[in-house]
Design an enzyme around this catalytic site. Structure first.
Site, PDB file in Angstrom:
ATOM      1  N   ALA A 121       0.972  -1.074  -0.001  1.00 36.36           N
ATOM      2  CA  ALA A 121      -0.254  -0.040   0.059  1.00 36.36           C
ATOM      3  C   ALA A 121       1.041   1.227   0.006  1.00 36.36           C
ATOM      4  O   ALA A 121       2.078   1.238   0.315  1.00 36.36           O
ATOM      5  CB  ALA A 121      -0.938   0.191   1.288  1.00 36.36           C
TER       6      ALA A 121
ATOM      7  N   ALA B  92       0.679   5.610   0.312  1.00 36.57           N
ATOM      8  CA  ALA B  92      -0.087   6.818   0.623  1.00 36.57           C
ATOM      9  C   ALA B  92       0.693   8.001   0.459  1.00 36.57           C
ATOM     10  O   ALA B  92       2.100   8.070   0.131  1.00 36.57           O
ATOM     11  CB  ALA B  92      -0.721   6.751   2.307  1.00 36.57           C
TER      12      ALA B  92
ATOM     13  N   GLN C  39       4.636   4.329   2.692  1.00 35.21           N
ATOM     14  CA  GLN C  39       4.178   3.162   2.096  1.00 35.21           C
ATOM     15  C   GLN C  39       4.500   1.859   3.252  1.00 35.21           C
ATOM     16  O   GLN C  39       5.225   1.953   3.940  1.00 35.21           O
ATOM     17  CB  GLN C  39       4.727   3.029   0.658  1.00 35.21           C
ATOM     18  CG  GLN C  39       6.203   2.823   0.845  1.00 35.21           C
ATOM     19  CD  GLN C  39       6.882   2.861  -0.847  1.00 35.21           C
ATOM     20  OE1 GLN C  39       6.275   3.844  -1.413  1.00 35.21           O
ATOM     21  NE2 GLN C  39       7.848   2.054  -1.135  1.00 35.21           N
TER      22      GLN C  39
ATOM     23  N   LYS D 187       5.416   0.561   8.027  1.00 37.61           N
ATOM     24  CA  LYS D 187       5.274   1.680   7.184  1.00 37.61           C
ATOM     25  C   LYS D 187       6.472   2.523   7.229  1.00 37.61           C
ATOM     26  O   LYS D 187       6.974   2.983   8.418  1.00 37.61           O
ATOM     27  CB  LYS D 187       3.936   2.489   7.832  1.00 37.61           C
ATOM     28  CG  LYS D 187       3.704   3.833   7.022  1.00 37.61           C
ATOM     29  CD  LYS D 187       2.272   4.100   7.294  1.00 37.61           C
ATOM     30  CE  LYS D 187       1.862   4.900   8.651  1.00 37.61           C
ATOM     31  NZ  LYS D 187       0.760   5.685   8.982  1.00 37.61           N
TER      32      LYS D 187
ATOM     33  N   ASP E 157      -9.268  10.675  10.117  1.00 40.99           N
ATOM     34  CA  ASP E 157      -9.035  10.138   8.519  1.00 40.99           C
ATOM     35  C   ASP E 157     -10.078   8.712   8.119  1.00 40.99           C
ATOM     36  O   ASP E 157      -9.383   7.872   8.207  1.00 40.99           O
ATOM     37  CB  ASP E 157      -7.763   9.700   8.407  1.00 40.99           C
ATOM     38  CG  ASP E 157      -7.124   9.659   6.771  1.00 40.99           C
ATOM     39  OD1 ASP E 157      -7.941   9.965   6.095  1.00 40.99           O
ATOM     40  OD2 ASP E 157      -6.074   9.038   6.736  1.00 40.99           O
TER      41      ASP E 157
END
Length: 775
Positions: A245, A247, A251, A266, A402
């Site tokens: 993933a 962002a 990532q 992350k 979020d």
């Protein structure tokens, strides 16, 4: 030992400048030979700005060679302008059971935020010594934003704005992606603002939530090793070759630790602080001229743009420190364990030993996105999600800010998992109480306190209450709550239109009504959860899902403000009148909501036997109706050991119930006495102490309607008990008797209060009789 080499600032500036102007092939070549960046915070990666660059490869697949993005080149300019001597070390990279060492480091000399928090003054001083970086980034922003603005102007002049909306939405998303993390983040925030952008734009901007391009894995390795002090291969048995993933800020990789569980790692994009700081600095510089332009053109926009940028900047820069995100997740988990939601919702546990300011490692969670799940319990998990957000909003005080669909997972064990705790909003206890009171006032039609509510909640400036009364603000808000509470989801009401109606108040009454930032997070949460809920239940309604939480708060919370909300909800505008009467429908809503909350939060995977379940309900009701609020006594004076004993007072619900029981008991007694032949046949004026009056008839009629409303629910509960085997029925009876015996002293105390209220009621009526006789 590290191999040293001298970095020449002019060469670095020339290289970075060439990267902006050169075609892709030239940029990649130049980047490969560019010097390492100098950033803040001690030892950080110092790889050359190649193959994706120091700030990420926006628009380029992972691992691919690419031109240096303009945002990366600007970061290089900012860094190189203050760079001195750098230290570099690199060893051969290996793959297999885990990636090998690739340790590289640079001794930082300066940073735009020396304290690690948003500081516009420090950032301004930092970039005043780096004029070339400021000029290059300014030209890039002016070119991109000016070009897009010109297209919008032409569309408006030619009347083709609506026809080109889909195209422009895609162009806006592409432009924000090219401009880098700061503007991607702005786009993500704008994607929930239907009041600002057309629907076609919002659809396109949603792609920024999940489809942000990644940066090269080798850069991620370097950051992991520099931050954690060990080679990737020494930390993990295996780790995914590509991110799973990506962002705006970082990532995620899937990995297995050598001494622990499977984890999600992350990694923050390289050079983020320089890029973000420069963009925020330029936005702040441009805010004053823009505000002057909006004022002279009578645009109606009266926001403090500098203040907005500073507020947003504080949160954004705070997200750059993953240690804060880790703490936010831990705080949430600790707080939720103190609520009935424990066991139903969680945040992934943080692996502290493998986490730092730029690397966050959490336990891996097996599951699927809630919106994509086909499991039977999705609707129930939507309720859990809504209740969780209401708990954060109105109880714990730290709101996950979020709430897009990618952050809500259905874990394989049936629990709800909430991801990404980088951005949170903190709300005070006063806000919690004020918002519950506000809901109660609007739902019950008790509109007089609403203007004061709006001041406390930040919708209306202090001193503008009378202006609100003179406008239709309260009416619009009442209509919004009334429509939404009707149920049926999108089939019954346009959810987004309701939020637009509230935002429309700001457009019409900008001088007295403004929408506070937290409201948009609430709106986003409601829209996301309603969309997921409607996919499983065509009659799903967000307000219906809010009722259980609000009900249990009003019935169980002992705060004086919540007590006022409860009285407003059940009595409406007549809450302070001595002749007030309960609203049976609202009582039914409260009991139904409380029952739903209790059922849904008792534990998704825990099934209690009937006896234990009834015992738990008995405890809950006894706590609310019989248990007093204890307040500590006063300490003795200095040198004295004496102190007063704790004081007791009834809970808000107990006080309300005693008032109503006394009212009904008195009315029933007077009707029974007056029905006796001696009194019924007696002529002359009726003494109020014995004769039922109109209020007595209304009280008994209200009781009759309330019993009618609640009887089906009671019958259902009794039917469930009747079908149990005799032994289980006996167990239920014994559990109930044992629990009630534990509250015997409380029951005697409550009985005494009821007698005192009946006596006071009789004395008041006798006093009225004497007063009438005197006249």
């Amino acid at each position: 030992k590290c191999r040293r080499r001298q970095l020449l600032v002019p060469a670095a500036l020339a290289t970075a400048t060439a990267a902006v102007a050169a075609p892709p092939a030239a940029s990649a070549s130049a980047a490969a030979s560019s010097p390492p960046r100098a950033a803040g915070g001690g030892l950080l990666p110092a790889e050359g700005l190649g193959a994706g660059g120091a700030t990420g490869s926006f628009g380029v697949p992972t691992g691919a060679s690419s031109a240096l993005p303009p945002s990366a080149a600007v970061a290089a300019l900012a860094s190189a302008a203050g760079a001195g001597l750098a230290v570099r070390r690199r060893s051969q990279r290996t793959r297999g059971s885990g990636r090998g060492s690739a340790a590289t480091c640079v001794r930082a000399v300066e940073t735009p935020y020396p304290q690690g928090v948003y500081d516009p003054v420090a950032a301004a001083a930092y970039f005043k010594t780096r004029p070339l970086a400021v000029v290059v980034r300014s030209l890039q922003l002016l070119t991109e934003l000016g070009g897009f603005g010109a297209k919008l102007f032409i569309d408006k002049q030619t009347g083709s704005s609506e026809a080109n909306a889909v195209t422009r939405g895609g162009e806006l998303t592409g432009m924000l992606t090219r401009l880098g993390p700061t503007f991607i983040k702005i786009g993500q925030a704008a994607s929930i603002r239907a009041d600002l952008l057309p629907p076609a734009y919002l659809v396109s901007l949603q792609e920024l939530q999940d489809r942000v391009p990644s940066f090269p894995t080798e850069k991620a390795d370097e950051i992991i090793e520099a931050e954690l002090g060990l080679a990737v291969g020494e930390l993990f048995v295996k780790i995914s070759e590509k991110p799973i993933a990506s962002a705006s800020l970082g990532q995620v990789y899937r990995a297995t630790m050598r001494d622990g569980p499977e984890v999600a790692v992350k990694v923050q994009r390289p050079g983020m602080e320089d890029i973000v700081a420069l963009d925020l600095y330029l936005l702040r510089v441009g805010a004053d001229p823009l505000q002057w332009f909006l004022r002279v053109t009578n645009s109606g926009v009266n926001s403090d743009l500098v203040g907005v940028i500073d507020t947003w900047g504080e949160g954004f820069v705070g997200e750059l420190d993953y240690r804060k995100e880790a703490q936010n997740a831990r705080d949430f988990q600790k707080a939720i364990e103190e609520t009935p939601l424990r066991g139903a919702v969680f945040a992934p546990p943080v692996i502290a030993s493998c986490s730092s300011a730029k690397v966050l490692t959490t336990e891996w969670v097996d599951g699927e996105r809630l919106e994509l799940s086909t499991a039977e319990d999705v609707t129930k998990l939507c309720f859990v999600a809504m209740t969780t957000y209401l708990t954060m909003l109105l109880e714990t005080g730290t709101l996950h800010a979020d709430p897009h669909p990618g952050n809500l997972l259905r874990a394989s064990d049936g629990r709800l998992c909430i991801l990404d705790w980088g951005l949170v909003t903190t709300l005070s206890k006063d806000f919690h109480v004020a918002y519950i009171e506000h809901i109660a006032h609007l739902v019950s039609g008790d509109y007089e306190p609403v203007p004061s509510d709006l001041v406390r909640l930040g919708f209306v400036p202090e001193g503008k209450e009378q202006d609100v009364i003179n406008s239709d603000v309260v009416k619009v808000l009442a209509d919004v709550y009334g429509q939404w509470s009707s149920g049926g989801g999108a089939k019954a009401v346009d959810i987004q239109a309701l939020f637009n109606g509230i935002q429309g108040l700001s457009d019409r009454y900008g001088n007295i009504f403004r929408v506070p930032p937290y409201f948009f997070y609430i709106a986003r949460t409601f829209v996301v959860l309603e969309g997921i809920g409607l996919s499983n239940d065509p009659n799903y309604s967000v307000i219906s899902e809010c009722l259980p939480y609000v009900s249990q708060r009003m019935l169980s919370d002992k705060d004086p403000g919540i007590a006022r909300a409860l009285r407003s909800f059940v009595y409406g505008a007549q809450k302070d009148s001595p002749t007030r009467l309960l609203d049976p429908e609202r009582i039914e809503n409260l009991t139904r909501g409380m029952s739903s909350y209790t059922s849904a939060t008792s534990g998704l995977n825990v099934q209690l036997n009937p006896a234990k379940e009834v015992a738990r309900l008995t405890d809950q009701l006894s706590e609310m109706l019989l248990r007093d609020i204890e307040e500590a006594g006063l300490e003795g004076t200095q040198g004295s050991s004496s102190s007063t004993s704790p004081t007791r007072r009834p809970t808000p619900l107990q006080d309300l119930v005693l008032d109503e029981v006394a009212k009904v008991a008195g009315a029933a007694a007077r009707r029974a006495v007056w029905s006796l032949p001696f009194f019924r046949e007696r002529e002359g004026p009726r003494p109020r102490i014995l004769a039922p009056d109109e209020q007595d008839h209304k009280a008994l009629d209200t009781l009759s309607r309330l019993v009618e409303k609640l009887s089906p629910r009671a019958e259902t509960l009794l039917d469930q008990l009747r079908v149990l085997p005799l032994q289980e029925q006996q167990e239920v009876a014994m559990e109930v008797l044992q629990r009630l015996w534990q509250y015997r002293e409380d029951a005697f105390r409550v009985g005494g209060r009821l007698m005192a209220k009946l006596v006071a009621q009789g004395l008041r009526r006798a006093q009225e009789d004497l007063a009438a006789a005197g006249r």
